[in-house]
Write an enzyme that holds these catalytic residues in place. Structure first.
Site, PDB file in Angstrom:
ATOM      1  N   GLU A  95     -15.545 126.515  45.901  1.00 29.38           N
ATOM      2  CA  GLU A  95     -14.284 126.965  45.310  1.00 29.38           C
ATOM      3  C   GLU A  95     -13.384 125.775  44.979  1.00 29.38           C
ATOM      4  OE1 GLU A  95     -13.873 129.883  44.325  1.00 29.38           O
ATOM      5  OE2 GLU A  95     -15.042 131.245  45.577  1.00 29.38           O
ATOM      6  N   ARG A 146     -12.514 125.008  41.051  1.00 23.93           N
ATOM      7  CA  ARG A 146     -11.121 125.288  40.673  1.00 23.93           C
ATOM      8  C   ARG A 146     -10.272 124.018  40.629  1.00 23.93           C
ATOM      9  NH1 ARG A 146      -9.695 131.309  42.867  1.00 23.93           N
ATOM     10  NH2 ARG A 146     -11.804 131.924  43.410  1.00 23.93           N
ATOM     11  N   ASP A 176     -25.079 134.283  40.726  1.00 23.42           N
ATOM     12  CA  ASP A 176     -24.694 134.252  39.309  1.00 23.42           C
ATOM     13  C   ASP A 176     -24.652 132.876  38.659  1.00 23.42           C
ATOM     14  OD1 ASP A 176     -22.534 133.667  40.965  1.00 23.42           O
ATOM     15  OD2 ASP A 176     -21.134 135.060  40.046  1.00 23.42           O
ATOM     16  N   GLU A 227     -15.048 137.542  33.603  1.00 18.71           N
ATOM     17  CA  GLU A 227     -16.390 137.393  33.013  1.00 18.71           C
ATOM     18  C   GLU A 227     -16.548 138.084  31.662  1.00 18.71           C
ATOM     19  OE1 GLU A 227     -15.814 138.137  36.220  1.00 18.71           O
ATOM     20  OE2 GLU A 227     -16.423 136.216  37.095  1.00 18.71           O
ATOM     21  N   THR A 248     -17.703 126.936  35.616  1.00 18.36           N
ATOM     22  CA  THR A 248     -17.703 128.362  35.922  1.00 18.36           C
ATOM     23  C   THR A 248     -16.294 128.879  36.230  1.00 18.36           C
ATOM     24  OG1 THR A 248     -18.885 130.097  37.118  1.00 18.36           O
ATOM     25  CG2 THR A 248     -18.192 128.191  38.408  1.00 18.36           C
TER      26      THR A 248
HETATM   27  C1  DMJ Z   1     -14.338 132.532  39.537  1.00 21.85           C
HETATM   28  O1  DMJ Z   1     -13.933 131.795  40.613  1.00 21.85           O
HETATM   29  C2  DMJ Z   1     -15.549 131.948  38.883  1.00 21.85           C
HETATM   30  O2  DMJ Z   1     -15.703 132.462  37.613  1.00 21.85           O
HETATM   31  C3  DMJ Z   1     -16.794 132.166  39.676  1.00 21.85           C
HETATM   32  O3  DMJ Z   1     -17.927 131.701  39.020  1.00 21.85           O
HETATM   33  C4  DMJ Z   1     -16.973 133.640  39.928  1.00 21.85           C
HETATM   34  N1  DMJ Z   1     -15.827 134.220  40.538  1.00 21.85           N
HETATM   35  C5  DMJ Z   1     -14.526 133.951  39.962  1.00 21.85           C
HETATM   36  C6  DMJ Z   1     -14.116 134.887  38.874  1.00 21.85           C
HETATM   37  O4  DMJ Z   1     -14.569 136.146  38.946  1.00 21.85           O
END
Ligand code: DMJ
Length: 690
Positions: free
Chosen positions: A320, A324, A453, A588, A677
């Site tokens: 995370e 982020r 994912d 998403e 992501t």
């Molecule tokens: C985000 O932190 C990122 O997109 C991660 O890959 C999946 N979860 C959240 C959003 O849903």
């Protein structure tokens, strides 16, 4: 067809050969008594026991029946309630229901993980309209039909019962309704909105004046008390400006009640802390830059410069924090060229490195960035597969920028290990990996949702980032897409909607997390980069399904998880279980819409995204500032605010919406940038000179 619902019952038959002679009450009573006396002691005890059992069963099942009625927890109940006007429910019942809903603990869920529970309660379902290019769905949408899109708060009693219901002392003096439709109790500062009831004293700062006017607030009703019409897609508004307005509104809440903290709690007007690193602020930096919000950006930069310190005795989650914060800093550095962000990124990157000191070189999930000590979660020595394989774009970029190879070496080693690991099925990977042995654990469960994912996403994106030179990455990605097609892609029975299910020890489960809606975008990106055309075909079909996950819900917002019906019938395609009805403001679907629009220029993708933005505004926008996750996408009257604005709503959701509506394809061209992501843009590396 639904199987008849199972009913547990006890049948008690007292045979009476003389029943035809029971012609008067007295005789009947005497005869019963005689019969009873004739029974043995054991028989009598047995009958009494059964009667007691029946009574207990009846008492126990009463609340669950009430709960089913309240939560529309099976299809029949939902349809039945749908048939009556919500106004038929007495106000006092309504307010109790709302408050119970607001107080109910939400299902355990992490932003990335999805819910930890998978209850098998009854299914509710609804059918939707026919969308272009999809087979016919059975019935027209019932969205907004019997549940009016009421924009104001639910009607709450003004006699003090509110406090009683939530177990507080009855001290309410006066409830006034402010201009934004929220109710503020002057004496106790109780703020209620759409079923949430919060004491504003909890807030870190006092709530704003009840007269405060919101720039982005909905138009006032014609007459006091009239429901405000929902925002609708007129095509006449400036969609880019609408995204900017949404961002400003979210930022306003963050700035006033959570400045410098990780997450805004917009209902209680306070904040939540996860790592204590200003998560929302850093996740939002590049979005503000892209949206052209200069003042907001300048203030946030000032905070990064003066307040942000990673020299803190705090445990952070490696994944995370990387996607982020490290991703956000690197992206902002690229957009602005400001060294401040690179310096911060270097400091953080080096503090995260202890996570890789494990026997297997598969990193631990958590690091104390002040002490330089890493560890797995308390309950296991496993790491989540997606977490250890979705930090590569950021660490590789950090090495390129700093010319310090250790970052890239550490994350490339993880990919090398996973590449050759046994336990995959046609390129699909299990969800956990052990940090001691370096082996997959919990084998046999395969999903494109939570915990796996972004492994698939990063295979493709690393290959693109590195100039399409790393063959192992491409090989793993292509194999995985074949595995997905073979094992996980199926179609619904009623209308042949294509979806991605899960495999659990060879048993197929037609369940799809909203998280899986990243896949259409990733498949389209692959096809754009020369991968097989059928990847794009699958992307188009899955995009339609993700759209339906919003379109068919009464709020126009997708639930966290959807189940699909595979029975050939004219029944519903989508089934939503009660515990899966929440929406966390996830990105998403809009992420994939952005890719699909960039590559096809089909305007329907923009329209779908616009509808989603309107729904966020209608059901998650909190008066006073901020947006909130909600508990129930099927209840537009009481969506049940959860009092949390995830940082990815600003970092991802609003950014992708803006890019979707922007005509400027050079704004973060997909031939020059890849998005991590968390939607942070990193450059595709220039090819080395030949
Ligand atoms: C985000 O932190 C990122 O997109 C991660 O890959 C999946 N979860 C959240 C959003 O849903």
């Amino acid at each position: 067809m639904y199987p008849p619902s199972r009913k547990d019952f006890i049948s008690l038959t007292l045979n009476d050969p003389h029943s035809h002679t029971y012609n008067n009450g007295k005789h009947r009573r005497q005869s019963c008594w005689r019969k009873w006396k004739q029974l043995s002691r054991l028989q009598r005890s047995l009958i009494l026991f059964l009667l007691a059992l029946l009574l207990i069963f009846g008492l126990l099942s009463y609340p669950s029946m009430t709960e089913q009625w309240r939560g529309f927890s099976d299809r029949e109940d939902w349809l039945e309630l749908n048939d009556r006007e919500v106004k038929d429910i007495p106000p006092e019942v309504k307010s109790v229901l709302y408050q119970a809903e607001a107080k109910a603990p939400p299902p355990v869920a992490g932003p990335h993980m999805g819910p930890a529970v998978d209850p098998d309660a009854g299914a509710d379902a609804v059918v939707g309209p026919r969308a272009p290019n999809v087979p016919i769905l059975a019935k027209p949408p019932i969205k907004n039909k019997t549940f009016p899109n009421k924009r104001g708060p639910p009607s709450l009693p003004k006699d003090g019962n509110i406090s009683d219901t939530v177990g507080r002392k009855k001290q309410v003096q006066e409830v006034v309704q402010d201009e934004e439709g929220e109710e503020v109790d002057k004496e106790k500062k109780i703020v209620s909105w759409r079923g949430a009831l919060i004491e504003a004293d909890q807030a870190t700062e006092p709530p704003p004046s009840t007269n405060e006017k919101e720039a982005a607030a909905p138009p006032a009703p014609a007459n006091p008390g009239d429901p405000v019409p929902p925002e609708v897609s007129t095509g006449a508004v400036d969609r880019l400006e609408a995204v900017r307005d949404a961002f400003r509104h979210a930022w306003k809440g963050y700035k006033e009640y959570a400045w410098g903290h990780d997450e805004l709690k917009p209902i209680s007007r306070s904040f939540g802390e996860w790592f204590g690193l200003g998560l929302t602020l850093i996740d939002s930096l590049d979005t503000m830059w892209i949206l052209g919000l200069k003042e907001e950006f300048a203030e946030a930069k000032d905070w990064v410069e003066k307040e942000l310190s990673f020299d803190k005795n705090v445990d952070v989650n490696l994944f995370e924090t990387t996607i982020r914060i490290l991703g956000g800093l690197l992206s902002t550095y690229h957009l602005t060229g400001d060294q401040l962000f690179l310096e911060k990124a270097k400091d953080l990157g080096s503090r995260l490195m202890p996570a890789f000191k494990t026997p297997s070189k598969i990193p631990f999930s958590d690091v104390n960035i002040g002490k330089g000590i890493a560890h797995p979660p308390r309950w296991t020595s496993d790491s989540t597969l997606a977490e250890v394989t979705s930090i590569q774009l950021e660490f590789r970029e950090l090495s390129r920028l700093t010319q310090e190879p250790q970052y890239q070496e550490a994350v490339n080693e993880v990919m090398r290990l996973v590449h050759k690991l046994p336990g995959k099925r046609d390129g699909l990977v299990p969800m956990f990996i052990n940090t001691n042995s370096g082996q997959f654990t919990h084998k046999g469960v395969f999903t494109l949702g939570a915990r796996a994912d972004s492994y698939y996403e990063y295979l493709l994106k690393q290959w693109i980032q590195g100039g399409k030179a790393e063959d192992d990455l491409l090989e793993d990605y292509l194999q995985a897409v074949e595995g997905v097609k073979k094992h996980l892609v199926r179609q619904t029975g009623p209308s042949r909607l294509t979806f991605v299910g899960e495999l659990s020890h060879s048993r197929f489960n037609p369940k799809m997390d909203h998280l899986v809606c990243f896949l259409p975008g990733t498949l389209a990106l692959g096809a754009h980069n020369g991968l097989p055309g059928d990847h794009m075909d699958l992307a188009v079909q899955l995009m339609e399904t993700c759209h339906q996950m919003y379109q068919q819900m009464e709020t126009g917002l997708s639930p966290e998880i959807v189940h699909f019906s595979m029975q050939a019938s004219d029944g519903p395609n989508l089934i939503v279980k009660p515990a899966d009805r929440h929406n966390l403001l996830r990105p998403e679907t809009v992420e994939s819409l952005f890719y699909m629009y960039r590559f096809t220029k089909d305007p329907k993708y923009r329209d779908w995204g616009w509808d989603i933005l309107l729904s966020f505004n209608n059901y998650t926008k909190v008066p006073g500032g901020g947006y909130t996750s909600i508990n129930n996408v099927r209840d537009p009257v009481n969506p049940g605010p959860r009092d949390k604005m995830e940082s990815f709503f600003l970092g991802e959701t609003l950014k992708y919406l803006y890019l979707l509506f922007s005509d400027d394809t050079e704004l973060l061209s997909l031939d020059k940038y890849i998005f991590n992501t968390e939607a942070h843009a990193l450059p595709i590396w220039p090819s080395p000179p030949k």
